[in-house]
Enzyme design. Structure first.
Site, PDB file in Angstrom:
ATOM      1  N   CYS A 100       0.806  -1.229   0.000  1.00  0.00           N
ATOM      2  CA  CYS A 100       0.000   0.000   0.000  1.00  0.00           C
ATOM      3  C   CYS A 100       0.834   1.271   0.000  1.00  0.00           C
ATOM      4  O   CYS A 100       0.290   2.357  -0.235  1.00  0.00           O
ATOM      5  CB  CYS A 100      -0.926   0.026   1.216  1.00  0.00           C
TER       6      CYS A 100
HETATM    7  N1  CO8 Z   1     -20.483  -9.490   6.840  1.00  0.00           N
HETATM    8  C1  CO8 Z   1     -21.011  -9.702   8.082  1.00  0.00           C
HETATM    9  N2  CO8 Z   1     -20.254  -9.940   9.158  1.00  0.00           N
HETATM   10  C2  CO8 Z   1     -18.921 -10.004   8.989  1.00  0.00           C
HETATM   11  C3  CO8 Z   1     -18.310  -9.800   7.733  1.00  0.00           C
HETATM   12  C4  CO8 Z   1     -19.149  -9.547   6.627  1.00  0.00           C
HETATM   13  N3  CO8 Z   1     -18.647  -9.345   5.396  1.00  0.00           N
HETATM   14  N4  CO8 Z   1     -16.983  -9.900   7.878  1.00  0.00           N
HETATM   15  C5  CO8 Z   1     -16.755 -10.158   9.161  1.00  0.00           C
HETATM   16  N5  CO8 Z   1     -17.919 -10.221   9.838  1.00  0.00           N
HETATM   17  C6  CO8 Z   1     -18.109 -10.495  11.261  1.00  0.00           C
HETATM   18  C7  CO8 Z   1     -16.929 -11.229  11.847  1.00  0.00           C
HETATM   19  O1  CO8 Z   1     -17.023 -12.616  11.647  1.00  0.00           O
HETATM   20  C8  CO8 Z   1     -17.016 -10.823  13.292  1.00  0.00           C
HETATM   21  O2  CO8 Z   1     -17.960 -11.619  13.940  1.00  0.00           O
HETATM   22  P1  CO8 Z   1     -17.693 -12.123  15.462  1.00  0.00           P
HETATM   23  O3  CO8 Z   1     -17.614 -10.844  16.276  1.00  0.00           O
HETATM   24  O4  CO8 Z   1     -18.876 -12.964  15.740  1.00  0.00           O
HETATM   25  O5  CO8 Z   1     -16.389 -12.854  15.408  1.00  0.00           O
HETATM   26  C9  CO8 Z   1     -17.549  -9.402  13.238  1.00  0.00           C
HETATM   27  O6  CO8 Z   1     -18.181  -9.272  11.959  1.00  0.00           O
HETATM   28  C10 CO8 Z   1     -16.461  -8.356  13.357  1.00  0.00           C
HETATM   29  O7  CO8 Z   1     -15.368  -8.722  12.453  1.00  0.00           O
HETATM   30  P2  CO8 Z   1     -13.984  -7.996  12.465  1.00  0.00           P
HETATM   31  O8  CO8 Z   1     -13.486  -7.873  13.865  1.00  0.00           O
HETATM   32  O9  CO8 Z   1     -13.090  -8.641  11.443  1.00  0.00           O
HETATM   33  O10 CO8 Z   1     -14.448  -6.566  11.904  1.00  0.00           O
HETATM   34  P3  CO8 Z   1     -13.699  -5.195  12.002  1.00  0.00           P
HETATM   35  O11 CO8 Z   1     -14.593  -4.257  12.704  1.00  0.00           O
HETATM   36  O12 CO8 Z   1     -12.295  -5.332  12.450  1.00  0.00           O
HETATM   37  O13 CO8 Z   1     -13.672  -4.746  10.459  1.00  0.00           O
HETATM   38  C11 CO8 Z   1     -12.039  -4.618   8.681  1.00  0.00           C
HETATM   39  C12 CO8 Z   1     -12.964  -5.510   9.492  1.00  0.00           C
HETATM   40  C13 CO8 Z   1     -12.899  -3.619   7.920  1.00  0.00           C
HETATM   41  C14 CO8 Z   1     -11.251  -5.471   7.715  1.00  0.00           C
HETATM   42  C15 CO8 Z   1     -11.093  -3.842   9.636  1.00  0.00           C
HETATM   43  O14 CO8 Z   1     -10.478  -4.731  10.531  1.00  0.00           O
HETATM   44  C16 CO8 Z   1      -9.995  -3.082   8.919  1.00  0.00           C
HETATM   45  O15 CO8 Z   1     -10.252  -2.226   8.096  1.00  0.00           O
HETATM   46  N6  CO8 Z   1      -8.744  -3.356   9.295  1.00  0.00           N
HETATM   47  C17 CO8 Z   1      -7.568  -2.687   8.726  1.00  0.00           C
HETATM   48  C18 CO8 Z   1      -7.428  -3.116   7.343  1.00  0.00           C
HETATM   49  C19 CO8 Z   1      -6.274  -2.471   6.630  1.00  0.00           C
HETATM   50  O16 CO8 Z   1      -6.049  -1.303   6.658  1.00  0.00           O
HETATM   51  N7  CO8 Z   1      -5.575  -3.281   5.923  1.00  0.00           N
HETATM   52  C20 CO8 Z   1      -4.577  -2.804   5.051  1.00  0.00           C
HETATM   53  C21 CO8 Z   1      -4.466  -3.851   4.034  1.00  0.00           C
HETATM   54  S1  CO8 Z   1      -4.206  -3.288   2.477  1.00  0.00           S
HETATM   55  C22 CO8 Z   1      -2.518  -3.338   2.089  1.00  0.00           C
HETATM   56  O17 CO8 Z   1      -1.664  -3.177   2.875  1.00  0.00           O
HETATM   57  C23 CO8 Z   1      -2.178  -3.632   0.678  1.00  0.00           C
HETATM   58  C24 CO8 Z   1      -2.049  -5.092   0.500  1.00  0.00           C
HETATM   59  C25 CO8 Z   1      -1.830  -5.393  -0.929  1.00  0.00           C
HETATM   60  C26 CO8 Z   1      -3.067  -5.251  -1.770  1.00  0.00           C
HETATM   61  C27 CO8 Z   1      -3.871  -6.487  -1.766  1.00  0.00           C
HETATM   62  C28 CO8 Z   1      -4.864  -6.484  -2.886  1.00  0.00           C
HETATM   63  C29 CO8 Z   1      -5.884  -7.621  -2.776  1.00  0.00           C
END
Ligand code: CO8
Length: 370
Positions: A156
């Site tokens: 990123c």
């Molecule tokens: N629908 C419904 N429920 C869901 C879904 C969904 N789609 N997904 C997860 N849930 C559930 C989970 O199972 C969980 O349930 P439980 O509490 O029962 O276990 C609950 O929702 C909460 O899940 P999370 O804790 O995972 O949810 P978050 O509030 O943490 O949100 C995010 C998830 C949005 C992914 C968040 O954690 C986030 O944004 N994190 C940072 C991400 C980030 O910045 N990453 C950078 C990566 S990008 C990068 O560096 C480049 C890489 C190279 C590119 C790659 C290209 C493909």
């Protein structure tokens, strides 16, 4: 020493759009199929059933409402769940080169330059569609550029690290005009069958043109700062050793994998500290900043960083997000925000670009309108 100046930017946006509603409908159809096909194994406890995704969850957890993609049909086909991008003959421009070329031509037009005036091209992106020859050298050829070109990848932060490289080369005089292009085909390394991440990414290409200031108007690159710290929390294990590993199947870790929560918790303090240190070294305080162009991964993350950096809630327009329309486009995100939300700044106004992501990597640039 010369002063590096951004004189143009360009964004290539694929026409096809997948809304959260489209995405969730296709994903849920895939889940129903998977659970029904594996009913016996699920009942025996051998396989975990898959759960439905939710458009409301996606919007509230990330701020993402839709994403642009190179191919819409593949990811929405419950039997496929990955883009369909036909291979091209070696005589034809590669997809990444074609996307980058569109963005580069827009950046050149904005600056009133032609490809032949460029003597450095960096193709800075999270993945490259082939190992060699470098995509950047192909772009150099297509643009009729001079000098040299090479590919680089810091996930990123590729674009901001590329901007630092270009700005430093302009400063020392080794090049006169540089294009940093970031064609990001994130849809092809996303696992669309994983509800934890299927909503995160989109496709796009950006270009930044950097040249010697020499009385021109644009955005002076006052300084840049890059930092890395190793982490496995965002990882993709695909690579050229796959065949040598006797591993031909498409394992889950051959695509993007992340511990989203850990990334959130670890990257936020790292980025806030990074920007604060960079500003202090530049002698800039919060009231001096007119705009923050942040990496576009998550709205809550950006709200937090904006508040930390400015010491208060950002006012509308101070920290523009584009992730609602584009989703996370890896290194291109902060450049899209800069490209779309910088024209109104007046001479003397200061803004900060900051990217963050896998590595971990953080890259910032302090810009001043001149
Ligand atoms: N629908 C419904 N429920 C869901 C879904 C969904 N789609 N997904 C997860 N849930 C559930 C989970 O199972 C969980 O349930 P439980 O509490 O029962 O276990 C609950 O929702 C909460 O899940 P999370 O804790 O995972 O949810 P978050 O509030 O943490 O949100 C995010 C998830 C949005 C992914 C968040 O954690 C986030 O944004 N994190 C940072 C991400 C980030 O910045 N990453 C950078 C990566 S990008 C990068 O560096 C480049 C890489 C190279 C590119 C790659 C290209 C493909």
């Amino acid at each position: 020493m010369h002063i590096p100046l951004i004189t143009g930017t360009g964004v290539f946006t694929p026409e096809a759009v997948i809304t959260n509603a489209d995405l969730v409908a296709a994903f849920n159809a895939y889940v129903d199929r998977f659970n029904s096909e594996n009913a016996e194994a699920i009942a025996a406890g051998a396989i975990q059933p898959k759960s439905h995704s939710s458009a409301d969850f996606i919007t509230s957890a990330s701020g993402i409402e839709q994403r642009h993609v190179i191919d819409r049909e593949g990811p929405l086909d419950p039997e496929r769940m990955t883009p369909r991008i036909p291979p091209r003959h070696d005589d034809k421009p590669s997809l990444m080169a074609e996307m980058a070329l569109d963005a580069a031509e827009k950046a050149l037009a904005e600056a009133g330059r032609t490809g032949s005036e460029i003597d450095l091209i960096l193709c800075a992106a999270s993945n490259h569609e082939r190992a060699y020859p470098a995509i950047s050298v192909e772009i150099q050829d297509l643009l009729g550029a001079q000098g040299f070109a090479y590919d680089m990848n810091v996930a990123c932060s590729s674009a901001t690290f590329g901007l630092q490289t270009a700005a430093d080369m302009i400063r020392t005089g080794s090049v006169t005009r540089a294009l940093v292009v970031s064609p990001e085909i994130c849809s092809a390394h996303l696992e669309w069958r994983d509800r934890d991440c299927h909503f995160i990414f989109g496709d796009v290409a950006t270009a930044i043109l950097v040249e010697r200031e020499e009385g021109q108007t644009g955005f002076r690159v006052r300084s840049t700062r890059c930092a890395t710290q190793f982490s496995n929390n965002i990882r993709n294990n695909d690579g050229f050793l796959r065949r040598a590993h006797d591993q031909m199947e498409d394992r889950r870790d051959m695509q993007f994998v992340q511990e989203g929560r850990k990334v959130f918790k670890e990257v936020l303090p790292m980025v806030s500290r990074h920007i604060a240190d960079h500003l202090e070294a530049e002698g800039i305080t919060a009231p001096d900043i007119r705009r923050l162009w942040l990496h576009q991964a998550n709205k809550t993350m950006n709200d937090y960083i904006g508040k930390k950096v400015l010491g208060r809630d950002p006012k509308p327009g101070e920290q523009p997000n584009i992730l609602q329309d584009y989703a996370n486009t890896s290194s291109a995100g902060s450049v899209i925000a800069f490209s779309k939300y910088s024209a109104d700044l007046a001479p003397g106004d200061i803004g900060v670009i900051c990217s963050f992501g896998a590595g971990y990597s953080v890259g910032s640039a302090v810009l001043e309108r001149v």
